[in-house]
Design an enzyme around this catalytic site. Structure first.
Site, PDB file in Angstrom:
ATOM      1  N   GLU A  88       0.734  -1.358  -0.414  1.00 12.35           N
ATOM      2  CA  GLU A  88      -0.279  -0.217   0.122  1.00 12.35           C
ATOM      3  C   GLU A  88       0.929   1.550   0.118  1.00 12.35           C
ATOM      4  OE1 GLU A  88      -0.141  -2.665   1.918  1.00 12.35           O
ATOM      5  OE2 GLU A  88      -2.536  -3.335   2.427  1.00 12.35           O
TER       6      GLU A  88
ATOM      7  N   LYS B  95      24.627   3.832  -0.432  1.00 14.25           N
ATOM      8  CA  LYS B  95      24.011   2.203   0.335  1.00 14.25           C
ATOM      9  C   LYS B  95      24.234   2.788   1.942  1.00 14.25           C
ATOM     10  CE  LYS B  95      25.910  -0.551  -2.846  1.00 14.25           C
ATOM     11  NZ  LYS B  95      24.589  -0.322  -4.165  1.00 14.25           N
TER      12      LYS B  95
ATOM     13  N   GLY C 287      22.229  -1.220 -20.288  1.00 11.63           N
ATOM     14  CA  GLY C 287      21.787  -2.864 -20.327  1.00 11.63           C
ATOM     15  C   GLY C 287      20.189  -3.020 -20.960  1.00 11.63           C
ATOM     16  N   SER C 288      19.359  -2.177 -19.948  1.00 13.42           N
ATOM     17  CA  SER C 288      17.675  -1.851 -19.684  1.00 13.42           C
ATOM     18  C   SER C 288      17.233  -0.848 -20.002  1.00 13.42           C
ATOM     19  CB  SER C 288      17.188  -2.007 -17.505  1.00 13.42           C
ATOM     20  OG  SER C 288      17.696  -0.852 -17.111  1.00 13.42           O
TER      21      SER C 288
ATOM     22  N   CYS D  23      27.444   1.310  -9.422  1.00 14.36           N
ATOM     23  CA  CYS D  23      26.588   1.827  -9.701  1.00 14.36           C
ATOM     24  C   CYS D  23      26.471   2.375  -7.904  1.00 14.36           C
ATOM     25  CB  CYS D  23      25.624   2.660 -10.503  1.00 14.36           C
ATOM     26  SG  CYS D  23      24.520   0.722 -10.393  1.00 14.36           S
TER      27      CYS D  23
ATOM     28  N   HIS E 117      18.193   7.673 -12.192  1.00 14.88           N
ATOM     29  CA  HIS E 117      17.027   7.537 -11.575  1.00 14.88           C
ATOM     30  C   HIS E 117      17.255   9.005 -10.508  1.00 14.88           C
ATOM     31  CE1 HIS E 117      19.540   3.319  -9.203  1.00 14.88           C
ATOM     32  NE2 HIS E 117      18.778   4.003 -10.720  1.00 14.88           N
TER      33      HIS E 117
HETATM   34  N1  GLN Z   1      21.629  -3.804 -16.264  1.00 18.25           N
HETATM   35  C1  GLN Z   1      21.390  -3.530 -15.365  1.00 18.25           C
HETATM   36  C2  GLN Z   1      20.642  -2.442 -16.056  1.00 18.25           C
HETATM   37  O1  GLN Z   1      20.645  -1.793 -17.102  1.00 18.25           O
HETATM   38  C3  GLN Z   1      22.126  -2.730 -14.459  1.00 18.25           C
HETATM   39  C4  GLN Z   1      21.420  -2.132 -12.926  1.00 18.25           C
HETATM   40  C5  GLN Z   1      22.484  -1.315 -12.048  1.00 18.25           C
HETATM   41  O2  GLN Z   1      23.791  -1.418 -12.219  1.00 18.25           O
HETATM   42  N2  GLN Z   1      21.110  -1.704 -10.880  1.00 18.25           N
HETATM   43  O3  GLN Z   1      19.571  -2.456 -15.444  1.00 18.25           O
HETATM   44 ZN    ZN Z   2      23.280   0.975 -12.527  1.00 14.87          ZN
END
Ligand code: GLN
Ligand code: ZN
Length: 734
Positions: free
Chosen positions: A16, A99, A405-406, A615, A666
């Site tokens: 929620e 982190k 990548g994504s 990252c 992000h």
């Molecule tokens: N290869 C992943 C992506 O592009 C890397 C993600 C990450 O570093 N957290 O989503």
């Molecule tokens: Zn990353």
């Protein structure tokens, strides 16, 4: 005996929390509704505590992150309204994500300027005190001043800033007391790091001075042992919370100097990070041993969790899948609260229920480990040879442009994946769908002008879970969500058996992408350390052995990719720091096996270019280990910090290649030309011209399509300008 719990997840049993905030972000609900919905989430959460334990903090709840909240309490960052607050999380003012110690929770890093003045700008604890009046006698939550400062980016002198901050805390405490607050729950996990002597002195001096009389304080530490535990004995606090799971040395400290009789020892003996169900009998015995070591009476012992419970999913209630296989072996956050109750009952001999609570006795391996492992790092000569070989093989232009990548996971993709998982869509239709998305993407990537393409990771909802679902040895949950930052959630998989690659992991999608383009497609995999650090390991073997096993499984996959024509392979390790011990003295052992695991996974012939991606962590302090990873190209997040991390490379003779992130993926703002140029200019000063790649900070999974295409086009245009500008200046190194 008393029971005391903290850090219970705020997500809500049906997410929620996430749903409310994200609905607000996309304007589906207004501010009033958001506040109401989040109030309900919090009330429900406090209710769970109340049902199970005696003491729990009020005010742990946050609309995004408690480090940000603390910064706002003391006027380090200011907001006028709720949108202003979220600006720090995901808007133009977005703070760096880091982190939280060695966990997968990421906090927003406050920036404390040289001449910052701390003022009481927002009395958040008092707000909660007044909002949840039914719990008026429970302690109010705060992050302690040392932890707050240590996790912030402090530009001035640390001790001086700390003194000033403590003066502001003192004011806050006084005000709270004046409003009838009787006790506080102050978290100082940073006490468990390596703390310099002069900082210890300053902590003790300040804590002696800031707590008003009659205000009871529980000072909580967790994630490790506190080297200066006995110094805390002199503080005017009521209880000291100590982690007896991760902080094994705490017991030694208790032996050395007697714990004060006028204080409570809040014993963290129920693990907040691993879901391994406890053996109630054995834990009660352990607790009694702690009590005897500390020479305390029972009334001075409080039974607690070892660290915040937010690292565990809420409850096992909906987990038929894992509970069938691991029946009686797991406990999530709610079950942890129940365990606290059981231990208490067993200690006071009120109940025999403890016997029915099944468990796996932990058979800790007694094998001897080496002091450190051979990391299997290649020599500079090897790297140079690889560079040459790959230059001839790949024929890439200067400033090659790629992504991490994504690509955006839009609604249609997410729906398809969940329909497929639920059995509503047939495998052949699902495959067809993914292929069509890859096809579209590859066309788009070509049109945008990227040099090295990717498949887009459409088939992966999560970079860890995807691999866990395909590999043998893992189990995945249905509803085991935990927050990794803000409203971002993941479901950590569980390692419970030998890890084996019994089927391909990424071959199908990667080969397909490569088959439809003449450009190079990069295979992308999650590395062994990142998978492990975001999984719960239920096996009794030492972690490094599990890591090597996983690394071999991944290597089988990359070998197959390479054998069938994939020339560039990226192994992501964004979480390499998450498993690292908090104390420097223990770090070498960890990194030696972590690096070795990566290198086992990345073992490939010299014609195959190995990339890695890191990252959202401060990597400069572990750069010497990062450079022992056998990558040819490393991409790192650097846009949010405006290239700060790049300076750390100056200390090393860095001869491989690097892709500093030029776009903070992000945050939801499109890339700005000046920001890209700033990063590339900085890179040109530090690295060889032919060693610089251009890419975003991280994956694009959470972005929208239009801004993605627009931003990437901008980046391509700028990179191409550099390519032109440096064409003739590029040195020949070999
Ligand atoms: N290869 C992943 C992506 O592009 C890397 C993600 C990450 O570093 N957290 O989503
Ligand atoms: Zn990353």
């Amino acid at each position: 005996m008393q029971t005391y719990a903290y850090g219970f997840p705020r997500l809500g049993s049906d997410q929620e929390y996430k749903k409310a905030i994200e609905s607000f972000w996309c304007a589906k609900i207004g501010e009033k509704k958001l506040i109401k919905q989040l109030f309900d989430v919090e009330s429900q959460r406090l209710g769970v505590y109340q049902e199970n334990v005696d003491t729990f903090p009020i005010g742990e709840f946050t609309y995004y992150d408690n480090m940000l909240d603390t910064a706002c309490i003391f006027g380090v960052h200011k907001f006028k309204n709720i949108n202003g607050y979220f600006e720090y999380a995901r808007g133009a003012k977005a703070l760096e994500l880091k982190k939280y110690f060695n966990t997968n929770y990421h906090y927003l890093t406050p920036v404390i300027n040289k001449n910052a003045k701390f003022t009481l700008s927002w009395n958040k604890p008092l707000d909660y005190f007044n909002k949840f009046t039914a719990f008026k006698n429970q302690p109010l939550f705060l992050i302690g001043p040392y932890t707050f400062l240590r996790l912030s980016q402090v530009q001035g002198n640390f001790i001086k800033t700390f003194d000033e901050l403590c003066a502001a805390y003192k004011k806050l405490f006084k005000e709270l007391k004046n409003h009838g607050v009787s006790s506080l729950h102050i978290e100082e996990p940073a006490f468990c790091c390596d703390v310099e002597k002069k900082e210890v002195d300053s902590i003790i001096r300040n804590y002696k001075n800031i707590i008003p009389q009659d205000l009871k304080v529980n000072l909580m530490t967790y994630y490790e042992s506190v080297d200066f535990l006995s110094h805390l004995y002199d503080l005017p606090v009521d209880g000291i919370g100590v982690d007896f799971i991760a902080g094994v040395d705490n017991l030694k400290h208790l032996k050395r100097k007697k714990f004060p009789r006028d204080k409570k020892l809040i014993c963290g003996i129920v693990d907040g990070r691993s879901p391994r169900r406890i053996d109630v009998g054995a834990t009660a015995k352990y607790l009694d041993m702690i009590r005897k070591t500390a020479k305390l009476k029972e009334q001075n012992i409080v039974i607690s969790n070892s660290c915040p419970l937010q690292h565990l999913p809420i409850s096992l209630n909906k987990e038929d899948n894992v509970t069938n296989v691991l029946s009686g072996k797991l406990s999530f956050a709610t079950e942890r609260l129940y365990e606290l109750k059981l231990i208490n009952e067993l200690m006071t001999k009120k109940s025999t229920k403890a016997k029915q609570w099944s468990f796996i006795a932990s058979k800790k391996s007694i094998k001897k480990f080496p002091k450190s492992f051979d990391t299997l790092t290649l020599t500079p000569k090897d790297f140079l040879f690889r560079k040459k070989h790959q230059r001839d093989e790949l024929k890439l232009p200067l400033f090659p442009i790629t992504t991490i990548g994504s690509f955006p996971q839009d609604k249609q993709i997410r729906k398809m994946i969940s329909d497929f998982e639920n059995g509503d869509v047939q495998e052949s239709d699902y495959d067809k769908f993914i292929r069509s998305r890859i096809h579209e993407l590859v066309n788009k990537e070509e049109e945008i002008g990227l040099d090295v393409l990717v498949g887009g990771e459409f088939e992966r909802t999560d970079m860890v879970e995807f691999f866990a679902q395909k590999l043998d040895g893992f189990l995945t949950t249905d509803q085991g969500w935990v927050i990794s930052y803000g409203t971002m959630v993941c479901r950590p998989p569980i390692v419970c058996d030998k890890i084996e690659r019994v089927r391909p992991l990424t071959l199908k999608e990667t080969f397909y992408a490569q088959s439809i383009t003449s450009k190079i497609v990069k295979g992308v995999l999650t590395g062994p350390i990142t998978i492990l650090s975001r999984a719960y390991v239920l096996r009794d073997d030492p972690l490094h052995e599990v890591a090597f096993e996983l690394a071999h499984a991944l290597n089988a996959e990359v070998q197959d990719l390479a054998d069938k024509g994939i020339k560039i392979i990226q192994i992501d390790e964004p979480a390499i720091k998450e498993l690292a011990p908090l104390k420097e003295a223990k770090a070498d052992f960890y990194y030696s096996w972590a690096v070795r695991a990566f290198n086992i996974a990345a073992h490939l012939s010299s014609d195959i270019q190995v990339h890695t991606h890191l990252c959202y962590s401060e990597f400069s302090d572990i750069l010497k280990w990062i450079l022992r990873l056998n990558f040819d190209v490393i991409s790192i997040e650097s846009a949010r910090s405006r290239g700060r991390i790049l300076d750390a490379f100056k200390k090393y003779k860095f001869t491989r290649a690097i892709g500093p992130g030029v776009w903070d993926t992000h945050s939801n703002v499109a890339v700005k030309d000046a920001a890209v140029i700033e990063i590339i200019d900085k890179s040109v000063k530090i690295f060889d011209i032919d060693s610089i790649w251009v890419n975003p900070d991280c994956g694009l999974k959470t972005r929208e399509w239009p801004e993605t295409v627009k931003s990437l086009k901008k980046i391509v245009k700028i990179a191409k300008n550099y390519r032109k500008k440096y064409q003739n200046k590029a040195k020949r190194f070999y």
